[in-house]
Design a protein around this motif. Structure first.
Motif, PDB file in Angstrom:
ATOM      1  N   PRO A 166       0.657  -1.241   0.147  1.00 52.71           N
ATOM      2  CA  PRO A 166      -0.555  -0.201   0.219  1.00 52.71           C
ATOM      3  C   PRO A 166       0.850   1.393  -0.403  1.00 52.71           C
ATOM      4  N   ILE A 167       0.444   2.062  -0.852  1.00 53.03           N
ATOM      5  CA  ILE A 167       0.888   3.667  -0.866  1.00 53.03           C
ATOM      6  C   ILE A 167       0.121   4.025  -0.274  1.00 53.03           C
ATOM      7  N   TRP A 168       0.233   5.620   0.422  1.00 57.09           N
ATOM      8  CA  TRP A 168      -0.365   6.713   0.614  1.00 57.09           C
ATOM      9  C   TRP A 168      -0.124   7.988   0.202  1.00 57.09           C
ATOM     10  N   LEU A 169      -0.868   9.021   0.003  1.00 56.23           N
ATOM     11  CA  LEU A 169      -0.464   9.965  -0.364  1.00 56.23           C
ATOM     12  C   LEU A 169      -0.598  11.026   0.828  1.00 56.23           C
ATOM     13  N   LYS A 221      -6.561  19.570  -5.152  1.00 58.38           N
ATOM     14  CA  LYS A 221      -5.620  18.509  -6.282  1.00 58.38           C
ATOM     15  C   LYS A 221      -4.649  17.525  -5.576  1.00 58.38           C
ATOM     16  N   ASN A 222      -4.024  17.626  -4.498  1.00 59.11           N
ATOM     17  CA  ASN A 222      -3.914  16.506  -4.767  1.00 59.11           C
ATOM     18  C   ASN A 222      -4.394  15.654  -3.328  1.00 59.11           C
ATOM     19  N   VAL A 223      -5.086  15.387  -2.783  1.00 59.84           N
ATOM     20  CA  VAL A 223      -6.562  15.092  -2.367  1.00 59.84           C
ATOM     21  C   VAL A 223      -7.154  13.801  -3.825  1.00 59.84           C
ATOM     22  N   ALA A 224      -7.255  14.901  -4.502  1.00 64.63           N
ATOM     23  CA  ALA A 224      -7.895  14.086  -5.474  1.00 64.63           C
ATOM     24  C   ALA A 224      -6.931  13.130  -6.198  1.00 64.63           C
ATOM     25  N   LEU A 225      -5.686  14.204  -6.327  1.00 58.50           N
ATOM     26  CA  LEU A 225      -4.587  12.517  -7.237  1.00 58.50           C
ATOM     27  C   LEU A 225      -4.608  11.050  -5.697  1.00 58.50           C
TER      28      LEU A 225
END
Length: 351
Positions: A168-171, A177-181
């Protein structure tokens, strides 16, 4: 509601009681332990060292800064820790800010969204190990063919077979825009200074990402991990006063003037005047006054502080707002047990 112990990054020296906290978190039923980095301690090493004494909790970074290491190097860290932990690693990534990226790492900060997309794509290619890894993108070209190249580079596959291609990769993301990405390309969102009151706004950002072609996840299998100080106490005002200096630091001292992503979070929450006052005081070196300028209601929105019953009710409210994991910082083992006792009954009731 799952709980994650947030070890954070170190101050002037390593915390003396971290091994005890990690052990207590696992014993208390915490789901995960996370470590962070700024411009001192790194996030991977503490997880390898202190995590070696665990057997169940997930071990995650919240966050590692992308400019600190190339995508391939980051993937090497991730696959190594995933093997050592028996498949318990979570890779949390973030772009940081221009002060750190350009001032500390000597890298350009421009086009953070495009860099993030390209970075994650390369990490996933390494973990998939389906073919030698190459990348035609402008930010992380593989093989490298720019100035100083000898022209001898060749695409490679990792020697070590990754334990999980779907690690898993979390951002870590704060703006729309970052949350949508994150919703589009990641497995989870690491939210800092989340406020349940703004859940409808966050949902719009997330839904934009989930609705894009080839989105990796859906709302049902996407994790939202919110950093949230949870304190069980009979003296909530005193605890909130204790938390204000850290809030002031992030508003006034953890970003460049005119480009402080943390400050923008609070502005979106409706605290624009507070952000201006705290920033002005902090940048003038008046840190104590900056902390005093942080209102109680702001701290109350981004933390869960109160008696066991009050904490229990607030945790249920955060869960209803979409949060699946609370990343909490605890000062001692008693605090860990108190948080676990207050939060776990909520999960039992919901089941």
């Amino acid at each position: 509601m799952k709980l994650g112990l947030q070890l954070g990054y170190w101050g002037a020296r390593p915390p003396a009681n971290a091994p005890d906290l990690v052990r207590a978190a696992e014993e208390a039923g915490f789901d995960a332990v996370f470590a962070a980095e700024a411009w001192g301690s790194d996030a991977f090493t503490p997880l390898a060292w202190w995590g070696s004494g665990t057997s169940r909790v997930r071990l995650g970074t919240s966050v590692v800064q992308m400019s600190a290491r190339t995508p391939a190097a980051c993937a090497m860290h991730a696959l190594t820790l995933d093997h050592l932990s028996g498949g318990r690693f979570v890779l949390g990534l973030g772009v940081s800010g221009p002060q750190v990226v350009e001032g500390w790492y000597g890298q350009p900060f421009a086009k953070p969204l495009a860099r993030t997309r390209e970075y994650v794509d390369i990490v996933r290619k390494v973990l998939a190990r389906e073919q030698p890894v190459s990348n035609d993108g402008p930010h992380y070209p593989l093989p490298y063919q720019g100035p100083g190249a000898l022209g001898l580079g060749k695409p490679l596959r990792p020697i070590t077979h990754p334990l999980r291609a779907d690690l898993p990769i979390w951002l870590g993301a704060e703006g729309p825009k970052n949350v949508a990405l994150a919703a589009e390309i990641a497995d989870g969102w690491l939210a800092i200074y989340y406020a349940p009151r703004l859940a409808p706004m966050y949902d719009e950002w997330l839904d934009e990402g989930f609705g894009r072609p080839n989105a990796r996840r859906t709302r049902e299998n996407f994790e939202i991990a919110a950093t949230c100080q949870v304190v069980v106490t009979d003296d909530a005002p005193a605890v909130r006063a204790h938390l204000k200096p850290m809030v002031a630091l992030y508003i006034g001292g953890m970003g460049a003037p005119g480009m402080n992503f943390h400050a923008e979070v609070f502005t979106r929450m409706g605290y624009g005047e507070v952000v201006a006052d705290v920033g002005r005081l902090y940048q003038a070196g008046r840190k104590d006054e900056a902390a005093q300028a942080v209102p109680d209601e702001l701290v109350a929105e981004i933390t869960i502080v109160g008696t066991t019953d009050e904490v229990r009710a607030e945790v249920a409210r955060w869960e209803a707002a979409g949060v699946s994991t609370l990343l909490v910082g605890c000062w001692d083992e008693a605090s860990i047990r108190a948080v676990a006792d207050a939060c776990h009954p909520v999960k039992q009731v919901l089941i």
